[in-house]
Motif scaffolding. Structure first.
Motif, PDB file in Angstrom:
ATOM      1  N   LEU A  37     -34.105  -2.255  30.061  1.00 35.04           N
ATOM      2  CA  LEU A  37     -33.361  -2.292  28.980  1.00 35.04           C
ATOM      3  C   LEU A  37     -35.001  -1.426  27.803  1.00 35.04           C
ATOM      4  O   LEU A  37     -34.039  -0.923  27.147  1.00 35.04           O
ATOM      5  CB  LEU A  37     -32.926  -3.952  28.521  1.00 35.04           C
ATOM      6  CG  LEU A  37     -32.001  -4.626  29.090  1.00 35.04           C
ATOM      7  CD1 LEU A  37     -31.497  -5.960  29.129  1.00 35.04           C
ATOM      8  CD2 LEU A  37     -30.622  -3.250  28.743  1.00 35.04           C
ATOM      9  N   THR A  38     -36.250  -1.938  28.548  1.00 42.75           N
ATOM     10  CA  THR A  38     -37.123  -1.636  27.755  1.00 42.75           C
ATOM     11  C   THR A  38     -37.167   0.383  27.589  1.00 42.75           C
ATOM     12  O   THR A  38     -37.284   0.559  26.402  1.00 42.75           O
ATOM     13  CB  THR A  38     -38.343  -2.174  27.971  1.00 42.75           C
ATOM     14  OG1 THR A  38     -38.602  -3.321  28.097  1.00 42.75           O
ATOM     15  CG2 THR A  38     -39.298  -1.818  27.033  1.00 42.75           C
ATOM     16  N   GLN A  39     -37.361   0.211  27.876  1.00 43.20           N
ATOM     17  CA  GLN A  39     -37.420   2.016  28.586  1.00 43.20           C
ATOM     18  C   GLN A  39     -36.244   2.375  27.798  1.00 43.20           C
ATOM     19  O   GLN A  39     -36.517   3.204  27.293  1.00 43.20           O
ATOM     20  CB  GLN A  39     -36.826   1.820  30.428  1.00 43.20           C
ATOM     21  CG  GLN A  39     -37.342   3.573  30.114  1.00 43.20           C
ATOM     22  CD  GLN A  39     -37.270   3.923  31.457  1.00 43.20           C
ATOM     23  OE1 GLN A  39     -36.407   3.029  32.436  1.00 43.20           O
ATOM     24  NE2 GLN A  39     -37.981   5.195  32.118  1.00 43.20           N
ATOM     25  N   ALA A  40     -34.672   1.770  27.897  1.00 39.65           N
ATOM     26  CA  ALA A  40     -33.558   3.012  26.975  1.00 39.65           C
ATOM     27  C   ALA A  40     -34.169   2.623  25.837  1.00 39.65           C
ATOM     28  O   ALA A  40     -33.810   3.702  24.630  1.00 39.65           O
ATOM     29  CB  ALA A  40     -32.717   1.701  27.313  1.00 39.65           C
ATOM     30  N   ILE A  41     -34.250   1.334  25.037  1.00 40.62           N
ATOM     31  CA  ILE A  41     -34.703   0.386  23.618  1.00 40.62           C
ATOM     32  C   ILE A  41     -35.518   1.807  23.463  1.00 40.62           C
ATOM     33  O   ILE A  41     -35.926   2.738  21.812  1.00 40.62           O
ATOM     34  CB  ILE A  41     -35.149  -0.321  23.528  1.00 40.62           C
ATOM     35  CG1 ILE A  41     -33.692  -1.112  23.623  1.00 40.62           C
ATOM     36  CG2 ILE A  41     -35.354  -0.601  21.955  1.00 40.62           C
ATOM     37  CD1 ILE A  41     -33.511  -2.507  23.441  1.00 40.62           C
ATOM     38  N   VAL A  42     -36.662   1.998  24.219  1.00 36.88           N
ATOM     39  CA  VAL A  42     -38.110   2.728  23.399  1.00 36.88           C
ATOM     40  C   VAL A  42     -38.029   4.652  23.187  1.00 36.88           C
ATOM     41  O   VAL A  42     -37.866   5.028  22.322  1.00 36.88           O
ATOM     42  CB  VAL A  42     -38.807   2.932  25.045  1.00 36.88           C
ATOM     43  CG1 VAL A  42     -40.155   3.642  24.307  1.00 36.88           C
ATOM     44  CG2 VAL A  42     -39.530   1.099  24.249  1.00 36.88           C
ATOM     45  N   SER A  43     -36.491   4.843  24.465  1.00 32.69           N
ATOM     46  CA  SER A  43     -36.422   6.018  24.665  1.00 32.69           C
ATOM     47  C   SER A  43     -35.724   6.660  23.386  1.00 32.69           C
ATOM     48  O   SER A  43     -36.228   7.282  22.882  1.00 32.69           O
ATOM     49  CB  SER A  43     -35.649   6.572  25.935  1.00 32.69           C
ATOM     50  OG  SER A  43     -36.640   6.195  26.843  1.00 32.69           O
ATOM     51  N   HIS A  44     -34.642   5.617  23.491  1.00 34.36           N
ATOM     52  CA  HIS A  44     -33.702   5.359  21.853  1.00 34.36           C
ATOM     53  C   HIS A  44     -34.541   5.968  20.912  1.00 34.36           C
ATOM     54  O   HIS A  44     -34.900   6.280  19.776  1.00 34.36           O
ATOM     55  CB  HIS A  44     -32.951   4.649  21.690  1.00 34.36           C
ATOM     56  CG  HIS A  44     -31.816   4.807  20.610  1.00 34.36           C
ATOM     57  ND1 HIS A  44     -31.310   6.196  20.553  1.00 34.36           N
ATOM     58  CD2 HIS A  44     -32.315   3.992  19.651  1.00 34.36           C
ATOM     59  CE1 HIS A  44     -30.499   5.872  19.288  1.00 34.36           C
ATOM     60  NE2 HIS A  44     -31.049   4.693  18.428  1.00 34.36           N
ATOM     61  N   ALA A  45     -35.746   4.822  20.368  1.00 40.74           N
ATOM     62  CA  ALA A  45     -36.660   4.800  19.643  1.00 40.74           C
ATOM     63  C   ALA A  45     -37.465   6.198  19.128  1.00 40.74           C
ATOM     64  O   ALA A  45     -37.584   6.302  17.809  1.00 40.74           O
ATOM     65  CB  ALA A  45     -37.147   3.308  19.132  1.00 40.74           C
ATOM     66  N   LEU A  46     -37.519   6.753  20.062  1.00 41.21           N
ATOM     67  CA  LEU A  46     -38.600   8.036  20.262  1.00 41.21           C
ATOM     68  C   LEU A  46     -37.817   8.938  19.606  1.00 41.21           C
ATOM     69  O   LEU A  46     -38.493   9.771  19.021  1.00 41.21           O
ATOM     70  CB  LEU A  46     -39.356   7.911  21.499  1.00 41.21           C
ATOM     71  CG  LEU A  46     -40.348   7.576  21.883  1.00 41.21           C
ATOM     72  CD1 LEU A  46     -41.717   7.474  23.513  1.00 41.21           C
ATOM     73  CD2 LEU A  46     -41.702   7.911  20.582  1.00 41.21           C
TER      74      LEU A  46
END
Length: 107
Positions: A37-46
């Motif tokens: 989930l962290t990876q998905a949220i960070v990728s989206h924010a980037l």
């Protein structure tokens, strides 16, 4: 786009994701879910930050703030636990700001 299910009552902190796993989740499942989930949220924010033309330190800020907007909750017996931001997270100070630089403008 990752799902955000918590909205602030006031202010502009932005949406957050609160995920409840289950009573039966073990440590490996909890850690795996939190990492994915962290990876998905960070990728989206980037992706959003890059689309908005942000560079350098602003991209780092986007990553830190995205990580602070996720909490994975679980229950063992009658006690709840959580994987998420540790301590108090100040979202109004850039991630790259020095905590000891008293001359830095933080207005």
């Amino acid at each position: 786009m990752p799902h955000h299910n918590v909205e602030p009552a006031a202010g502009v902190r932005g949406s957050a994701a609160l995920v409840y796993l289950a009573d039966q989740a073990d440590d490996a499942e909890i850690d795996s879910a939190h990492q994915k989930l962290t990876q998905a949220i960070v990728s989206h924010a980037l992706r959003i930050a890059i689309t908005e033309g942000k560079l350098g330190e602003e991209l780092g800020d986007a990553v830190v703030r995205a990580q602070d907007r996720l909490c994975v909750v679980f229950r063992r017996g009658n006690e709840y636990g959580a994987r998420g931001p540790q301590g108090m997270n100040l979202i109004d100070i850039p991630a790259g700001a020095s905590p000891v630089d008293f001359a830095e403008d933080r207005s």
